[in-house]
Design a protein around this motif. Structure first.
Motif, short mmCIF file in Angstrom:
data_model
loop_
_atom_site.label_atom_id
_atom_site.label_comp_id
_atom_site.label_asym_id
_atom_site.label_seq_id
_atom_site.Cartn_x
_atom_site.Cartn_y
_atom_site.Cartn_z
N LYS A 227 0.83 -1.21 0.00
CA LYS A 227 0.00 0.00 0.00
C LYS A 227 0.87 1.26 0.00
O LYS A 227 0.61 2.20 -0.76
CB LYS A 227 -0.92 0.00 1.22
N ASN A 228 1.90 1.30 0.85
CA ASN A 228 2.75 2.48 0.94
C ASN A 228 3.48 2.75 -0.38
O ASN A 228 3.56 3.89 -0.85
CB ASN A 228 3.77 2.32 2.07
N HIS A 229 4.01 1.69 -0.99
CA HIS A 229 4.69 1.85 -2.28
C HIS A 229 3.71 2.32 -3.35
O HIS A 229 4.03 3.20 -4.17
CB HIS A 229 5.33 0.53 -2.72
N LEU A 230 2.51 1.76 -3.36
CA LEU A 230 1.51 2.13 -4.36
C LEU A 230 1.08 3.57 -4.17
O LEU A 230 0.92 4.32 -5.15
CB LEU A 230 0.30 1.20 -4.26
N TRP A 231 0.90 3.99 -2.92
CA TRP A 231 0.48 5.37 -2.66
C TRP A 231 1.56 6.36 -3.11
O TRP A 231 1.25 7.41 -3.67
CB TRP A 231 0.19 5.55 -1.17
N GLU A 232 2.83 6.01 -2.89
CA GLU A 232 3.92 6.87 -3.33
C GLU A 232 3.90 7.02 -4.85
O GLU A 232 4.12 8.12 -5.38
CB GLU A 232 5.26 6.28 -2.88
N LYS A 233 3.61 5.93 -5.55
CA LYS A 233 3.55 5.97 -7.01
C LYS A 233 2.38 6.83 -7.50
O LYS A 233 2.51 7.59 -8.48
CB LYS A 233 3.45 4.56 -7.58
N ILE A 234 1.26 6.72 -6.84
CA ILE A 234 0.08 7.53 -7.21
C ILE A 234 0.37 9.01 -6.99
O ILE A 234 0.06 9.85 -7.85
CB ILE A 234 -1.15 7.07 -6.41
N GLN A 235 0.97 9.33 -5.85
CA GLN A 235 1.29 10.73 -5.56
C GLN A 235 2.32 11.28 -6.55
O GLN A 235 2.18 12.41 -7.05
CB GLN A 235 1.83 10.85 -4.12
N SER A 236 3.34 10.50 -6.86
CA SER A 236 4.35 10.94 -7.82
C SER A 236 3.75 11.14 -9.20
O SER A 236 4.09 12.09 -9.92
CB SER A 236 5.49 9.92 -7.89
N TYR A 237 2.85 10.26 -9.57
CA TYR A 237 2.17 10.34 -10.87
C TYR A 237 1.36 11.62 -10.96
O TYR A 237 1.38 12.33 -11.98
CB TYR A 237 1.27 9.12 -11.03
N ARG A 238 0.67 11.94 -9.89
CA ARG A 238 -0.15 13.17 -9.87
C ARG A 238 0.73 14.42 -9.99
O ARG A 238 0.42 15.35 -10.74
CB ARG A 238 -0.97 13.22 -8.58
N ILE A 239 1.83 14.44 -9.26
CA ILE A 239 2.75 15.59 -9.32
C ILE A 239 3.38 15.69 -10.71
O ILE A 239 3.52 16.78 -11.26
CB ILE A 239 3.84 15.44 -8.24
N GLU A 240 3.73 14.54 -11.27
CA GLU A 240 4.32 14.50 -12.61
C GLU A 240 3.39 15.12 -13.65
O GLU A 240 3.84 15.75 -14.62
CB GLU A 240 4.61 13.04 -12.98
N LYS A 241 2.08 14.98 -13.45
CA LYS A 241 1.09 15.52 -14.38
C LYS A 241 0.72 16.97 -14.08
O LYS A 241 -0.18 17.53 -14.70
CB LYS A 241 -0.17 14.65 -14.37
N GLY A 242 1.41 17.58 -13.12
CA GLY A 242 1.20 19.00 -12.85
C GLY A 242 0.17 19.33 -11.79
O GLY A 242 -0.22 20.49 -11.64
N TYR A 243 -0.26 18.32 -11.02
CA TYR A 243 -1.24 18.55 -9.95
C TYR A 243 -0.54 18.50 -8.60
O TYR A 243 0.49 17.83 -8.44
CB TYR A 243 -2.32 17.47 -9.97
N PRO A 244 -1.11 19.18 -7.60
CA PRO A 244 -0.53 19.05 -6.25
C PRO A 244 -0.81 17.66 -5.70
O PRO A 244 -1.80 17.02 -6.07
CB PRO A 244 -1.28 20.13 -5.45
N ALA A 245 0.07 17.19 -4.82
CA ALA A 245 -0.14 15.87 -4.22
C ALA A 245 -1.46 15.88 -3.44
O ALA A 245 -1.92 16.92 -2.96
CB ALA A 245 1.02 15.54 -3.28
N TYR A 246 -2.06 14.71 -3.33
CA TYR A 246 -3.30 14.60 -2.56
C TYR A 246 -3.04 14.93 -1.09
O TYR A 246 -2.07 14.45 -0.51
CB TYR A 246 -3.86 13.18 -2.64
N LYS A 247 -3.92 15.71 -0.51
CA LYS A 247 -3.86 15.94 0.92
C LYS A 247 -4.63 14.83 1.63
O LYS A 247 -5.54 14.24 1.06
CB LYS A 247 -4.49 17.29 1.28
N SER A 248 -4.23 14.56 2.85
CA SER A 248 -4.96 13.57 3.64
C SER A 248 -6.08 14.28 4.41
O SER A 248 -5.99 15.48 4.70
CB SER A 248 -4.03 12.85 4.61
N ASN A 249 -7.13 13.54 4.72
CA ASN A 249 -8.26 14.08 5.46
C ASN A 249 -8.71 13.02 6.47
O ASN A 249 -8.94 11.86 6.07
CB ASN A 249 -9.39 14.44 4.51
N PRO A 250 -8.84 13.36 7.75
CA PRO A 250 -9.18 12.37 8.77
C PRO A 250 -10.49 11.63 8.49
O PRO A 250 -10.56 10.42 8.68
CB PRO A 250 -9.29 13.21 10.06
N GLU A 251 -11.52 12.36 8.03
CA GLU A 251 -12.80 11.72 7.77
C GLU A 251 -12.69 10.72 6.62
O GLU A 251 -13.21 9.59 6.70
CB GLU A 251 -13.85 12.78 7.44
#
Length: 386
Positions: A227-251
């Motif tokens: 899960k941790n490796h996959l989440w890092e890849k998703i976040q990097s992919y989003r940044i690579e495409k010019g979007y800010p990384a996903y923020k976390s939300n407690p809810e």
């Protein structure tokens, strides 16, 4: 003389119509009026928005072309006809074609899901979407795909015939492979735990070369690493495409943990998650202006089973390698790709959950991902502060 009479009549009619108009403003008619309380099956001719009983479009609500719904009468909202899906959900009549009150027309017949069913396409590939038990659909005959009996739902959608009944009878009149005890299709969850016993774990690992492909096994620690490796890849992919990384939300994180805690929960919440109907589960975010949702819930995503989203090398138990395989399979599917990327959504929160599924003879990994965003000033302020 005749001309004057015609003008006089026209004037009188104008006054009369004006009076009607004025009266209607003084005593407004109800916003909605029941036109037909009969239950009717309808199918969407194209994508459609969902509206409230006041004719206001619900944010983040979009139904897909080809979907079939049981409606509960029609109503008139601001002069336009709507079908009632539920107490607070309505769709325009122009967006649908009525199938019939009995659910039979155009060679279609009504079926009721007796078990949660995975939707497949004509190439026998899973769409990753589930239909919950109790749902009514219209089928247009049956067909066999690679020896398995399916109901044809239209719009290139198929479900296993063993997961539904037609006209109040079961569909076991024609034997199909879903009854085979060695079959890798499991259309419902057994009473077993998601975790195999120590003895079963040893058997899984000892049979890692099993041609049946049942050797998917990850400990809690290994699954957390995937899960941790996959989440890092998703976040990097989003940044690579010019979007800010996903923020976390407690809810959002709390809800994801609840869903991915066991396979039964992934089934229970699949309809709401895959249908982007999450306001009731994320009330705080909804109150802040959440108006767009991208999500996927597939309790059998990674494994070697019938209709898997991708072909995986399940003998590889290296967490980073597995995360890479899952990520690449997500990217190679247009729907999943836009979902994990959060395409065109900038001020977004995201969360990911994985679940190990075991039914006593085969196993796989389930995946749930949710991305939410908004565009109102209230959402912007909330996002910037959190």
């Amino acid at each position: 003389m005749k001309t004057k009479i015609k003008k006089y009549i026209a004037i009188l009619l104008g006054i009369t119509l004006l009076g009607i108009s004025l009266n209607s403003k003084q005593s407004p008619a109800p916003l909605t009026q029941t036109a037909n309380a009969a239950t009717t099956m309808v199918q969407l001719k194209h994508n459609a928005y969902v509206y409230t009983k006041r004719g206001v479009r619900k944010h983040g609500k979009s139904l897909k072309k080809g979907q079939v719904f049981t409606t509960h009468g029609t109503i008139n909202i601001k002069g336009k006809k709507y079908y009632c899906l539920s107490k607070a959900r309505y769709i325009k009549s122009t967006n649908v074609s009525a199938i019939s009150n009995q659910g039979k027309a155009n060679n279609g017949f009504q079926i009721t899901l007796t078990k949660p069913a995975m939707i497949f396409n004509s190439k026998f590939v899973s769409t990753g979407k589930l239909i919950s038990a109790g749902t009514q659909k219209v089928a247009y005959g049956t067909t066999k795909i690679k020896g398995y009996l399916f109901y044809k739902l239209g719009n290139n959608q198929y479900i296993l015939a063993s997961t539904a009944k037609s006209s109040g009878t079961t569909t076991n009149t024609e034997k199909d492979k879903t009854s085979d005890s060695t079959d890798k299709i499991d259309t419902w969850l057994s009473d077993r735990s998601d975790k195999p016993t120590p003895k079963e774990v040893r058997s899984l690992l000892a049979n890692s070369n099993d041609k049946l492909g049942y050797a998917v096994y990850f400990s809690d620690s290994q699954l957390a690493q995937v899960k941790n490796h996959l989440w890092e890849k998703i976040q990097s992919y989003r940044i690579e495409k010019g979007y800010p990384a996903y923020k976390s939300n407690p809810e959002l994180d709390t809800f994801i943990k609840k869903v991915s805690s066991k396979s039964a929960n992934m089934i229970i919440y699949a309809d709401d998650i895959n249908g982007a109907d999450l306001e009731k589960h994320l009330p705080s975010l909804a109150s802040k202006g959440m108006n767009a949702i991208r999500a996927v819930d597939n309790y059998k995503y990674y494994g070697n089973y019938l209709g898997a989203p991708a072909i995986f090398n399940i003998k590889d138990r290296n967490p980073e390698h597995v995360a890479t395989e899952i990520f690449e399979s997500l990217k190679n599917d247009n729907f999943y790709d836009e979902t994990i990327l959060g395409k065109d959504d900038k001020l977004s929160y995201g969360s990911l959950g994985l679940n190990y599924y075991w039914d006593g003879r085969s196993s796989c990994v389930g995946l749930v991902f949710i991305e939410v965003t908004g565009s109102s000033q209230e959402w912007i302020d909330y996002y910037n502060q959190n």
